[in-house]
Design a protein around this motif. Structure first.
Motif, PDB file in Angstrom:
ATOM      1  N   MET A 135     -38.648 -48.962  93.096  1.00 11.09           N
ATOM      2  CA  MET A 135     -38.328 -49.247  94.491  1.00 11.09           C
ATOM      3  C   MET A 135     -38.900 -50.588  94.900  1.00 11.09           C
ATOM      4  O   MET A 135     -39.946 -51.019  94.404  1.00 11.09           O
ATOM      5  N   ASP A 136     -38.221 -51.221  95.816  1.00 11.60           N
ATOM      6  CA  ASP A 136     -38.734 -52.430  96.446  1.00 11.60           C
ATOM      7  C   ASP A 136     -38.055 -52.568  97.798  1.00 11.60           C
ATOM      8  O   ASP A 136     -36.825 -52.410  97.909  1.00 11.60           O
ATOM      9  N   ASP A 137     -38.853 -52.795  98.829  1.00  8.52           N
ATOM     10  CA  ASP A 137     -38.336 -53.027 100.174  1.00  8.52           C
ATOM     11  C   ASP A 137     -37.366 -51.931 100.623  1.00  8.52           C
ATOM     12  O   ASP A 137     -36.297 -52.205 101.160  1.00  8.52           O
ATOM     13  N   GLY A 138     -37.748 -50.678 100.378  1.00 12.28           N
ATOM     14  CA  GLY A 138     -36.979 -49.557 100.903  1.00 12.28           C
ATOM     15  C   GLY A 138     -35.732 -49.190 100.137  1.00 12.28           C
ATOM     16  O   GLY A 138     -34.918 -48.400 100.627  1.00 12.28           O
ATOM     17  N   GLN A 139     -35.564 -49.737  98.929  1.00 16.52           N
ATOM     18  CA  GLN A 139     -34.366 -49.455  98.150  1.00 16.52           C
ATOM     19  C   GLN A 139     -34.721 -49.205  96.690  1.00 16.52           C
ATOM     20  O   GLN A 139     -35.724 -49.726  96.189  1.00 16.52           O
ATOM     21  N   ILE A 140     -33.884 -48.414  96.009  1.00 16.07           N
ATOM     22  CA  ILE A 140     -33.990 -48.291  94.560  1.00 16.07           C
ATOM     23  C   ILE A 140     -33.301 -49.507  93.954  1.00 16.07           C
ATOM     24  O   ILE A 140     -32.107 -49.720  94.139  1.00 16.07           O
ATOM     25  N   VAL A 141     -34.059 -50.309  93.215  1.00 14.11           N
ATOM     26  CA  VAL A 141     -33.495 -51.542  92.678  1.00 14.11           C
ATOM     27  C   VAL A 141     -33.140 -51.426  91.204  1.00 14.11           C
ATOM     28  O   VAL A 141     -32.352 -52.228  90.679  1.00 14.11           O
ATOM     29  N   GLU A 142     -33.717 -50.414  90.518  1.00 14.56           N
ATOM     30  CA  GLU A 142     -33.442 -50.273  89.088  1.00 14.56           C
ATOM     31  C   GLU A 142     -33.843 -48.878  88.635  1.00 14.56           C
ATOM     32  O   GLU A 142     -34.857 -48.347  89.066  1.00 14.56           O
ATOM     33  N   THR A 143     -33.042 -48.278  87.771  1.00 17.61           N
ATOM     34  CA  THR A 143     -33.397 -47.014  87.137  1.00 17.61           C
ATOM     35  C   THR A 143     -33.180 -47.156  85.642  1.00 17.61           C
ATOM     36  O   THR A 143     -32.106 -47.562  85.199  1.00 17.61           O
ATOM     37  N   THR A 144     -34.225 -46.839  84.880  1.00 20.34           N
ATOM     38  CA  THR A 144     -34.147 -46.946  83.425  1.00 20.34           C
ATOM     39  C   THR A 144     -34.507 -45.610  82.799  1.00 20.34           C
ATOM     40  O   THR A 144     -35.281 -44.828  83.353  1.00 20.34           O
ATOM     41  N   GLU A 145     -33.932 -45.344  81.634  1.00 17.17           N
ATOM     42  CA  GLU A 145     -34.221 -44.121  80.895  1.00 17.17           C
ATOM     43  C   GLU A 145     -35.066 -44.454  79.675  1.00 17.17           C
ATOM     44  O   GLU A 145     -34.954 -45.537  79.103  1.00 17.17           O
TER      45      GLU A 145
END
Length: 250
Positions: free
Chosen positions: A225-235
């Motif tokens: 997360m950054d600044d109230g948003q999900i910016v990246e999801t990794t597995e």
């Protein structure tokens, strides 16, 4: 309210376009901005990012302890924002084990009584609750402290009591806010192994908010997360047993 049975790696936490603000008028602050987030059974999902980016706010919304302004949150196919107060309370007590960053132990109760609170809420008798509480305390290495009051324990020991309380009723969703922040390496390994075993169930999901880079290797999925948003999801594919590094947490 009992959550339906789920198959391996099924999405059981699904947040879409979630928004949350605090304050009014010119002082209004948008903390969550159109957040999309998912968690699956059989996995540990970690939510990471800088302080103040909205992680704990999102976690509270997913746990049903904080209402949202816009968007939808479905947990085991139940829409949290559509549930009445009483129904939501019952759903949380049966479905969610929440580990608070500040522990939230009741000072007038013994350690075992604190751990047994979720069981007593479910109507389990005091005798059975005590037995299961002591078993849960054994798993976190505090079996010999069950009669103590929380103020007799160190911060790390209180954290382990809070973890035992969240796990004692075997909830299908475990939500943790900085669960290793007060733990040394040895205690951290005990706790993370418990989470790893819990997450191996095809009917259980684990979500952890953390700044502690020592535990990242335990995650199956990391959402940043950054600044109230999900910016990246990794597995992450675990080819080896995750290891709790012996270093100072961030």
């Amino acid at each position: 309210m009992t959550p339906p049975s789920s198959s391996p790696s099924q999405v059981v936490v699904d947040a879409r376009s979630v928004e949350k603000s605090f304050g009014d008028g010119p002082n209004r602050i948008r903390v969550l901005k159109q957040v999309d987030f998912t968690a699956r059974t059989g996995e540990i999902t970690m939510l990471v990012g800088p302080s103040g980016c909205g992680k704990t706010t999102l976690l509270s919304a997913l746990a049903g302890t904080l209402s949202i302004d816009n968007g939808t949150i479905r947990v085991f196919d139940h829409s949290l924002e559509k549930m009445s107060g009483g129904a939501l309370t019952r759903f949380r007590s049966n479905t969610i084990g929440f580990i608070f960053q500040q522990f939230n132990l009741i000072p007038t109760l013994s350690v075992a009584e604190n751990v047994g609170v979720p069981l007593r809420i479910q109507g389990v008798s005091s005798g059975k609750a005590l037995k299961r509480s002591r078993e849960a305390l054994e798993k976190v290495g505090l079996g010999d402290r069950w009669k103590e009051r929380p103020n007799k324990l160190s911060g790390g020991q209180q954290q382990r009591v809070a973890i035992a309380r969240a796990l004692v009723h075997e909830p299908p969703l475990i939500i943790c806010d900085e669960p290793t922040a007060s733990l040394d390496a040895k205690s951290g390994e005990i706790v993370l192994d418990l989470f790893r075993k819990a997450a191996c169930s095809p009917d259980r999901a684990v979500i952890i908010v953390t700044h502690d880079s020592r535990i990242f290797s335990y995650a199956d999925r990391i959402s940043r997360m950054d600044d109230g948003q999900i910016v990246e999801t990794t597995e992450q594919d675990h080819q080896q047993t995750p290891h709790f590094e012996h270093e100072t947490p961030h």
